[in-house]
Design an enzyme around this catalytic site. Sequence first.
Site, PDB file in Angstrom:
ATOM      1  N   LYS A  13       0.831  -1.207   0.000  1.00 32.41           N
ATOM      2  CA  LYS A  13       0.000   0.000   0.000  1.00 32.41           C
ATOM      3  C   LYS A  13       0.871   1.264   0.000  1.00 32.41           C
ATOM      4  CE  LYS A  13      -1.959  -1.086   3.915  1.00 32.41           C
ATOM      5  NZ  LYS A  13      -1.218  -2.338   4.175  1.00 32.41           N
ATOM      6  N   ARG A  88      -9.186   1.480   9.125  1.00 31.28           N
ATOM      7  CA  ARG A  88      -8.749   0.159   9.566  1.00 31.28           C
ATOM      8  C   ARG A  88      -9.916  -0.686  10.071  1.00 31.28           C
ATOM      9  NH1 ARG A  88      -3.194   0.676   8.758  1.00 31.28           N
ATOM     10  NH2 ARG A  88      -2.041  -0.811  10.015  1.00 31.28           N
ATOM     11  N   ARG A 124      11.646  -5.682   4.871  1.00 29.98           N
ATOM     12  CA  ARG A 124      11.363  -4.250   4.670  1.00 29.98           C
ATOM     13  C   ARG A 124      12.333  -3.398   5.478  1.00 29.98           C
ATOM     14  NH1 ARG A 124       5.402  -1.905   5.359  1.00 29.98           N
ATOM     15  NH2 ARG A 124       5.493  -2.825   7.448  1.00 29.98           N
ATOM     16  N   ARG A 157      11.579  -1.478  10.965  1.00 30.03           N
ATOM     17  CA  ARG A 157      10.539  -1.012  11.884  1.00 30.03           C
ATOM     18  C   ARG A 157      10.449  -1.946  13.077  1.00 30.03           C
ATOM     19  NH1 ARG A 157       5.175   0.142   8.402  1.00 30.03           N
ATOM     20  NH2 ARG A 157       4.305  -0.937  10.190  1.00 30.03           N
ATOM     21  N   ARG A 168      -0.339  -8.557  13.752  1.00 31.02           N
ATOM     22  CA  ARG A 168      -0.945  -7.594  12.825  1.00 31.02           C
ATOM     23  C   ARG A 168      -1.828  -8.288  11.798  1.00 31.02           C
ATOM     24  NH1 ARG A 168       4.407  -5.342  11.229  1.00 31.02           N
ATOM     25  NH2 ARG A 168       3.386  -4.216   9.550  1.00 31.02           N
TER      26      ARG A 168
HETATM   27  P1  ADP Z   1       2.247  -1.851   3.218  1.00 31.76           P
HETATM   28  O1  ADP Z   1       2.234  -0.340   3.221  1.00 31.76           O
HETATM   29  O2  ADP Z   1       1.034  -2.430   2.558  1.00 31.76           O
HETATM   30  O3  ADP Z   1       2.491  -2.438   4.562  1.00 31.76           O
HETATM   31  P2  ADP Z   1       4.828  -1.579   1.787  1.00 31.76           P
HETATM   32  O4  ADP Z   1       4.529  -0.710   0.614  1.00 31.76           O
HETATM   33  O5  ADP Z   1       5.570  -0.992   2.914  1.00 31.76           O
HETATM   34  O6  ADP Z   1       3.460  -2.301   2.285  1.00 31.76           O
HETATM   35  O7  ADP Z   1       5.604  -2.875   1.240  1.00 31.76           O
HETATM   36  C1  ADP Z   1       6.083  -3.885   2.128  1.00 31.76           C
HETATM   37  C2  ADP Z   1       7.485  -4.299   1.693  1.00 31.76           C
HETATM   38  O8  ADP Z   1       7.419  -5.025   0.465  1.00 31.76           O
HETATM   39  C3  ADP Z   1       8.438  -3.123   1.438  1.00 31.76           C
HETATM   40  O9  ADP Z   1       9.748  -3.512   1.820  1.00 31.76           O
HETATM   41  C4  ADP Z   1       8.347  -2.910  -0.081  1.00 31.76           C
HETATM   42  O10 ADP Z   1       9.575  -2.379  -0.598  1.00 31.76           O
HETATM   43  C5  ADP Z   1       8.116  -4.325  -0.585  1.00 31.76           C
HETATM   44  N1  ADP Z   1       7.215  -4.399  -1.736  1.00 31.76           N
HETATM   45  C6  ADP Z   1       6.169  -3.589  -2.054  1.00 31.76           C
HETATM   46  N2  ADP Z   1       5.551  -3.998  -3.172  1.00 31.76           N
HETATM   47  C7  ADP Z   1       6.227  -5.119  -3.585  1.00 31.76           C
HETATM   48  C8  ADP Z   1       6.063  -6.015  -4.696  1.00 31.76           C
HETATM   49  N3  ADP Z   1       5.085  -5.854  -5.582  1.00 31.76           N
HETATM   50  N4  ADP Z   1       6.928  -7.062  -4.784  1.00 31.76           N
HETATM   51  C9  ADP Z   1       7.913  -7.233  -3.869  1.00 31.76           C
HETATM   52  N5  ADP Z   1       8.122  -6.420  -2.811  1.00 31.76           N
HETATM   53  C10 ADP Z   1       7.274  -5.375  -2.660  1.00 31.76           C
HETATM   54  P1  ADP Z   2       1.308  -1.822   7.775  1.00 33.71           P
HETATM   55  O1  ADP Z   2       0.798  -1.268   6.501  1.00 33.71           O
HETATM   56  O2  ADP Z   2       2.619  -2.499   7.648  1.00 33.71           O
HETATM   57  O3  ADP Z   2       0.325  -2.622   8.558  1.00 33.71           O
HETATM   58  P2  ADP Z   2       1.029   0.845   9.020  1.00 33.71           P
HETATM   59  O4  ADP Z   2       2.210   1.712   8.876  1.00 33.71           O
HETATM   60  O5  ADP Z   2      -0.171   1.139   8.206  1.00 33.71           O
HETATM   61  O6  ADP Z   2       1.570  -0.643   8.801  1.00 33.71           O
HETATM   62  O7  ADP Z   2       0.563   0.803  10.541  1.00 33.71           O
HETATM   63  C1  ADP Z   2       1.470   0.520  11.572  1.00 33.71           C
HETATM   64  C2  ADP Z   2       0.745   0.541  12.904  1.00 33.71           C
HETATM   65  O8  ADP Z   2       0.214   1.870  13.142  1.00 33.71           O
HETATM   66  C3  ADP Z   2      -0.470  -0.372  13.006  1.00 33.71           C
HETATM   67  O9  ADP Z   2      -0.105  -1.694  13.391  1.00 33.71           O
HETATM   68  C4  ADP Z   2      -1.296   0.339  14.074  1.00 33.71           C
HETATM   69  O10 ADP Z   2      -0.766   0.107  15.372  1.00 33.71           O
HETATM   70  C5  ADP Z   2      -1.060   1.812  13.752  1.00 33.71           C
HETATM   71  N1  ADP Z   2      -2.064   2.363  12.804  1.00 33.71           N
HETATM   72  C6  ADP Z   2      -1.839   2.833  11.560  1.00 33.71           C
HETATM   73  N2  ADP Z   2      -2.967   3.300  10.998  1.00 33.71           N
HETATM   74  C7  ADP Z   2      -3.951   3.110  11.918  1.00 33.71           C
HETATM   75  C8  ADP Z   2      -5.358   3.374  11.943  1.00 33.71           C
HETATM   76  N3  ADP Z   2      -5.993   3.915  10.887  1.00 33.71           N
HETATM   77  N4  ADP Z   2      -6.045   3.050  13.067  1.00 33.71           N
HETATM   78  C9  ADP Z   2      -5.439   2.512  14.129  1.00 33.71           C
HETATM   79  N5  ADP Z   2      -4.129   2.229  14.171  1.00 33.71           N
HETATM   80  C10 ADP Z   2      -3.369   2.525  13.072  1.00 33.71           C
END
Ligand code: ADP
Ligand code: ADP
Length: 224
Positions: A13, A88, A124, A157, A168
């Site tokens: 995302k 969320r 990541r 992270r 998660r």
């Molecule tokens: P999210 O915001 O949904 O948690 P991220 O955009 O941070 O996901 O992506 C999670 C990890 O996977 C990051 O290290 C990113 O560089 C990598 N990543 C994102 N898209 C792809 C893909 N299509 N194929 C392989 N790795 C990806």
């Molecule tokens: P990822 O895409 O890898 O799950 P995010 O960066 O979106 O991670 O979120 C990391 C953490 O921040 C979540 O596990 C939660 O604790 C908090 N968080 C992020 N967005 C929200 C939201 N909209 N509501 C509640 N908690 C959130």
Amino acid sequence: MRIILLGPPGAGKGTQAELLSKKLGIPKISTGDLLRDEIAKGSELGIKAKKKVEKGELVDDELVFAILKNRIERDDCKKGYILDGFPRNVAQAERFYKMFNDQEELVIEISVSEDELVRRLTSRRICKKCGATYNLLFFKPRVENKCDVCGGELIRRDDDREEVIRKRFRVYEKETKPLINYYYKKGNYFRVAGDADINEIFNRIYAIIKSNMRRFAERKSDYL
Ligand code: ADP
Ligand code: ADP
Ligand code: ZN
């Protein structure tokens, strides 16, 4: 136009939101990034949010809405924005629509198998300074351990550890997944298969956005 990216942790995302933001010229709003900024600053809000983030649980709605409202009310969001990591759960969605209901909206789910998600999350890395996202396996920086954008140090992270990742995923299944049905019924929901490389996923998402922009424009001209 507002774009909401849905999907489990690691789906891509943040990565896609960043690319879309550049392409469309509208800002990316990541509640996760905003919370991590507050935590890094040690603000009152950050201190309250920290424990939940570390455990992989959702932060209280009050805190999330406080930072989100602040961000969306800035001028650069007037033409539209991309939401990454919000809403969320259904309660957040409903509260959100009571406050902000002034834009055409598309919801795009990126779906990826769990094994692949774990692989992506454990490899990541993010920039300590600007939050840009990298991956040791799939999206390496040009210089090892250095951010391409700002030269900052790359770190893992705190919540990208196997136990917290599992937690998660459970939170996603229970709290966030019901949003898929919620948006499906609303009629603005699209899904893209996320098991492909970053550019391919971008092309899939962008194709959906383009065809809907055309539809929105036609609908608007119907009123004239
Ligand atoms: P999210 O915001 O949904 O948690 P991220 O955009 O941070 O996901 O992506 C999670 C990890 O996977 C990051 O290290 C990113 O560089 C990598 N990543 C994102 N898209 C792809 C893909 N299509 N194929 C392989 N790795 C990806
Ligand atoms: P990822 O895409 O890898 O799950 P995010 O960066 O979106 O991670 O979120 C990391 C953490 O921040 C979540 O596990 C939660 O604790 C908090 N968080 C992020 N967005 C929200 C939201 N909209 N509501 C509640 N908690 C959130
Ligand atoms: Zn950086």
